[in-house]
Scaffold this active site. Structure first.
Site, PDB file in Angstrom:
ATOM      1  N   LYS A  25       0.804  -1.225   0.000  1.00  0.00           N
ATOM      2  CA  LYS A  25       0.000   0.000   0.000  1.00  0.00           C
ATOM      3  C   LYS A  25       0.831   1.267   0.000  1.00  0.00           C
ATOM      4  O   LYS A  25       0.393   2.285  -0.506  1.00  0.00           O
ATOM      5  CB  LYS A  25      -0.973   0.005   1.179  1.00  0.00           C
ATOM      6  N   CYS A  47      31.411 -14.790 -29.502  1.00  0.00           N
ATOM      7  CA  CYS A  47      30.060 -15.321 -29.248  1.00  0.00           C
ATOM      8  C   CYS A  47      29.827 -16.578 -30.086  1.00  0.00           C
ATOM      9  O   CYS A  47      30.010 -16.556 -31.304  1.00  0.00           O
ATOM     10  CB  CYS A  47      29.031 -14.248 -29.609  1.00  0.00           C
ATOM     11  N   CYS A  50      26.980 -15.945 -32.880  1.00  0.00           N
ATOM     12  CA  CYS A  50      27.123 -15.012 -34.004  1.00  0.00           C
ATOM     13  C   CYS A  50      27.488 -15.772 -35.287  1.00  0.00           C
ATOM     14  O   CYS A  50      28.082 -16.853 -35.235  1.00  0.00           O
ATOM     15  CB  CYS A  50      28.201 -13.968 -33.697  1.00  0.00           C
ATOM     16  N   HIS A 110      24.024  -9.473 -32.758  1.00  0.00           N
ATOM     17  CA  HIS A 110      24.334  -9.836 -31.378  1.00  0.00           C
ATOM     18  C   HIS A 110      23.601  -8.926 -30.387  1.00  0.00           C
ATOM     19  O   HIS A 110      23.396  -9.279 -29.229  1.00  0.00           O
ATOM     20  CB  HIS A 110      25.856  -9.713 -31.186  1.00  0.00           C
ATOM     21  N   ASN A 150      14.672 -17.807 -22.778  1.00  0.00           N
ATOM     22  CA  ASN A 150      15.178 -17.497 -21.452  1.00  0.00           C
ATOM     23  C   ASN A 150      16.104 -16.304 -21.633  1.00  0.00           C
ATOM     24  O   ASN A 150      17.150 -16.430 -22.251  1.00  0.00           O
ATOM     25  CB  ASN A 150      15.941 -18.717 -20.923  1.00  0.00           C
ATOM     26  N   GLY A 156      19.792 -16.769 -15.671  1.00  0.00           N
ATOM     27  CA  GLY A 156      20.752 -17.843 -15.911  1.00  0.00           C
ATOM     28  C   GLY A 156      21.073 -18.040 -17.375  1.00  0.00           C
ATOM     29  O   GLY A 156      21.634 -19.053 -17.770  1.00  0.00           O
ATOM     30  N   CYS A 157      20.692 -17.060 -18.204  1.00  0.00           N
ATOM     31  CA  CYS A 157      21.004 -17.156 -19.627  1.00  0.00           C
ATOM     32  C   CYS A 157      22.442 -16.714 -19.832  1.00  0.00           C
ATOM     33  O   CYS A 157      22.804 -15.578 -19.533  1.00  0.00           O
ATOM     34  CB  CYS A 157      20.051 -16.301 -20.450  1.00  0.00           C
ATOM     35  N   SER A 158      23.267 -17.598 -20.372  1.00  0.00           N
ATOM     36  CA  SER A 158      24.706 -17.359 -20.392  1.00  0.00           C
ATOM     37  C   SER A 158      25.156 -16.526 -21.587  1.00  0.00           C
ATOM     38  O   SER A 158      26.239 -15.971 -21.578  1.00  0.00           O
ATOM     39  CB  SER A 158      25.442 -18.691 -20.391  1.00  0.00           C
ATOM     40  N   HIS A 161      23.397 -13.011 -26.876  1.00  0.00           N
ATOM     41  CA  HIS A 161      22.926 -13.011 -28.271  1.00  0.00           C
ATOM     42  C   HIS A 161      21.475 -13.509 -28.286  1.00  0.00           C
ATOM     43  O   HIS A 161      21.210 -14.637 -27.886  1.00  0.00           O
ATOM     44  CB  HIS A 161      23.811 -13.926 -29.130  1.00  0.00           C
ATOM     45  N   HIS A 163      18.263 -15.252 -28.564  1.00  0.00           N
ATOM     46  CA  HIS A 163      17.932 -16.574 -29.095  1.00  0.00           C
ATOM     47  C   HIS A 163      16.852 -17.232 -28.247  1.00  0.00           C
ATOM     48  O   HIS A 163      16.605 -16.812 -27.119  1.00  0.00           O
ATOM     49  CB  HIS A 163      19.181 -17.468 -29.117  1.00  0.00           C
ATOM     50  N   GLN A 165      14.846 -21.318 -27.524  1.00  0.00           N
ATOM     51  CA  GLN A 165      15.107 -22.746 -27.597  1.00  0.00           C
ATOM     52  C   GLN A 165      13.817 -23.494 -27.876  1.00  0.00           C
ATOM     53  O   GLN A 165      12.731 -23.009 -27.573  1.00  0.00           O
ATOM     54  CB  GLN A 165      15.690 -23.247 -26.281  1.00  0.00           C
ATOM     55  N   HIS A 293      -1.457 -19.979 -26.496  1.00  0.00           N
ATOM     56  CA  HIS A 293      -1.151 -18.802 -25.679  1.00  0.00           C
ATOM     57  C   HIS A 293       0.331 -18.800 -25.331  1.00  0.00           C
ATOM     58  O   HIS A 293       1.014 -19.815 -25.484  1.00  0.00           O
ATOM     59  CB  HIS A 293      -2.015 -18.791 -24.411  1.00  0.00           C
ATOM     60  N   HIS A 295       3.118 -17.428 -22.201  1.00  0.00           N
ATOM     61  CA  HIS A 295       3.319 -16.873 -20.863  1.00  0.00           C
ATOM     62  C   HIS A 295       4.639 -16.117 -20.828  1.00  0.00           C
ATOM     63  O   HIS A 295       5.640 -16.593 -21.368  1.00  0.00           O
ATOM     64  CB  HIS A 295       3.440 -17.992 -19.817  1.00  0.00           C
ATOM     65  N   LYS A 308      12.125 -10.551  -7.572  1.00  0.00           N
ATOM     66  CA  LYS A 308      11.348 -11.427  -6.698  1.00  0.00           C
ATOM     67  C   LYS A 308      12.042 -12.788  -6.631  1.00  0.00           C
ATOM     68  O   LYS A 308      12.501 -13.311  -7.647  1.00  0.00           O
ATOM     69  CB  LYS A 308       9.949 -11.593  -7.273  1.00  0.00           C
ATOM     70  N   PHE A 309      12.088 -13.336  -5.427  1.00  0.00           N
ATOM     71  CA  PHE A 309      12.598 -14.701  -5.259  1.00  0.00           C
ATOM     72  C   PHE A 309      11.456 -15.592  -4.810  1.00  0.00           C
ATOM     73  O   PHE A 309      10.572 -15.165  -4.076  1.00  0.00           O
ATOM     74  CB  PHE A 309      13.717 -14.734  -4.212  1.00  0.00           C
ATOM     75  N   GLU A 314       7.018 -19.683  -0.215  1.00  0.00           N
ATOM     76  CA  GLU A 314       6.683 -20.063  -1.595  1.00  0.00           C
ATOM     77  C   GLU A 314       7.217 -21.439  -1.954  1.00  0.00           C
ATOM     78  O   GLU A 314       6.593 -22.176  -2.709  1.00  0.00           O
ATOM     79  CB  GLU A 314       7.231 -19.011  -2.537  1.00  0.00           C
TER      80      GLU A 314
HETATM   81 ZN   LIG Z   1      -0.078 -22.147 -20.450  1.00  0.00          ZN
HETATM   82 ZN   LIG Z   2      26.460 -13.134 -30.901  1.00  0.00          ZN
END
Ligand SMILES: [Zn+2]
Ligand SMILES: [Zn+2]
Length: 345
Positions: A25, A47, A50, A110, A150, A156-158, A161, A163, A165, A293, A295, A308-309, A314
């Protein structure tokens, strides 16, 4: 009614989230903690995504000009596993899983994320996801195709560039399996489509809608767990990416660009998230209960660095949030469709 603690039910998964609006609030003063913009080069010789560069294992990327797809060099799934891992003890249950993992680079650049690509380039990314969905689902042992992105080191995306998956599996994974069951039960009980009815209700109330075009609507779902979680829902009876008409592909590109642009504008940072499409399973059945759909699950809460963790209550009990989905929708709605990097200062 939304001022006091309450539980909100997610009809897609059958799970609930605890909402504690009284904790949020204190007024938000709008002070955005800014981080210096990352100035990535358009080409990075180190990279592995690339064009023309060498990947682990020695394979060289093509000198690609638009999207680029390859089998993940460290694939989590293998196509030709023998089914010898099955266990028949009810308390030690396992079954072998076959599948394929592919990487889809959005463009040779890139430095250009989804919201920074033009609409034609985003349509091309959707076309590549669709082609890959068709190719992977044509294999007789594949029954689900999960397209996802991701984005950001915080997720955690290393590799920066841009992309996505695609993991295709023999079994329907846990989240789509929950949604399949819930959508089917709703359809069998009511003779109507769950997300179609949900979308109609949201359009009536207008509290959580961000925007729509002719074929898609973006909104903060009533049961959102992540602070700025959104869902993009197809209007028609489309269940899979490969059913989209060219007009629907253009509309999807438009809505993806607008959602991701507003995300970047929220804290003026390249906004991290995990996003993905939920399409109907490829199990030789028609799925009249299913609606295509996507997300978006972004972790940021108050600035480029405050996230947020999912810990404590949780992990042990259930997810919880402070700011309501209605106020998150209001903030996202108030932002510009012009990317902050392109706004004149
Ligand atoms: Zn769904
Ligand atoms: Zn690249």
């Amino acid at each position: 009614m939304f001022d006091t603690p309450h539980r909100r039910f997610n009809p897609l998964t059958g799970e609930s989230v605890l909402v504690s609006p009284h904790r949020a609030k204190r007024p938000w003063l709008g002070q955005v903690e800014k981080t210096p913009p990352e100035n990535l080069p358009s080409y990075d010789p180190t990279c592995y995504l690339c064009p023309r560069n060498e990947r682990a294992g020695g394979l060289k990327n093509l000198d690609y000009k638009s999207t680029f797809v390859f089998d993940n060099d460290f694939s989590a799934l293998l196509p030709d596993q023998t089914p010898e891992h099955a266990s028949d003890h009810p308390l030690l249950a396992s079954v072998s899983e076959r599948g394929l993992c592919r990487v889809v680079c959005f463009s040779p650049r890139h430095d250009l994320t989804l919201p920074e690509l033009d609409n034609a380039a985003i349509e091309n990314v959707i076309a590549t996801w669709t082609e890959q969905t068709v190719d992977l689902s044509s294999k007789d042992f594949i029954h689900y195709v999960q397209v996802f992105e991701n984005k950001g080191a915080i997720m955690g995306c290393s590799n920066p560039h841009p992309h996505s998956q695609i993991w295709a599996t023999e079994h329907i994974p846990v989240e789509p399996a929950k949604e399949l069951e819930r959508q089917k039960a709703y359809f069998n009980k009511n003779g109507r489509i769950l997300l179609f009815d949900y979308l109609a209700e949201e359009h009536k109330r207008k509290e959580r809608i961000l925007f729509s075009n002719n074929h898609f609507t973006a909104l903060v779902p009533y049961w959102a767990v992540w602070p700025f979680e959104t869902i993009i829902i197809a209007h028609g009876s489309v269940t899979r990416l490969n059913e989209l008409t060219s007009a629907e592909v253009s509309a999807l590109a438009d809505i993806l660009k607008r959602v991701t642009t507003r995300y970047d504008n929220l804290f003026e940072v390249s906004f991290p998230y995990s996003m993905g499409f939920h399409q109907a399973p490829f199990d030789d059945q028609s799925h009249p209960e299913w609606t295509l759909h996507a997300h978006f699950y972004p972790p940021l809460l108050r600035s480029a660095t405050v996230r947020k963790f999912m810990v404590g209550y949780e992990m042990l009990a259930m997810p919880q949030r402070d700011i309501t989905p209605e106020s998150a929708a209001e903030r996202l709605r108030s932002l510009s469709d012009t990317h902050y990097k392109h706004e004149s200062h």
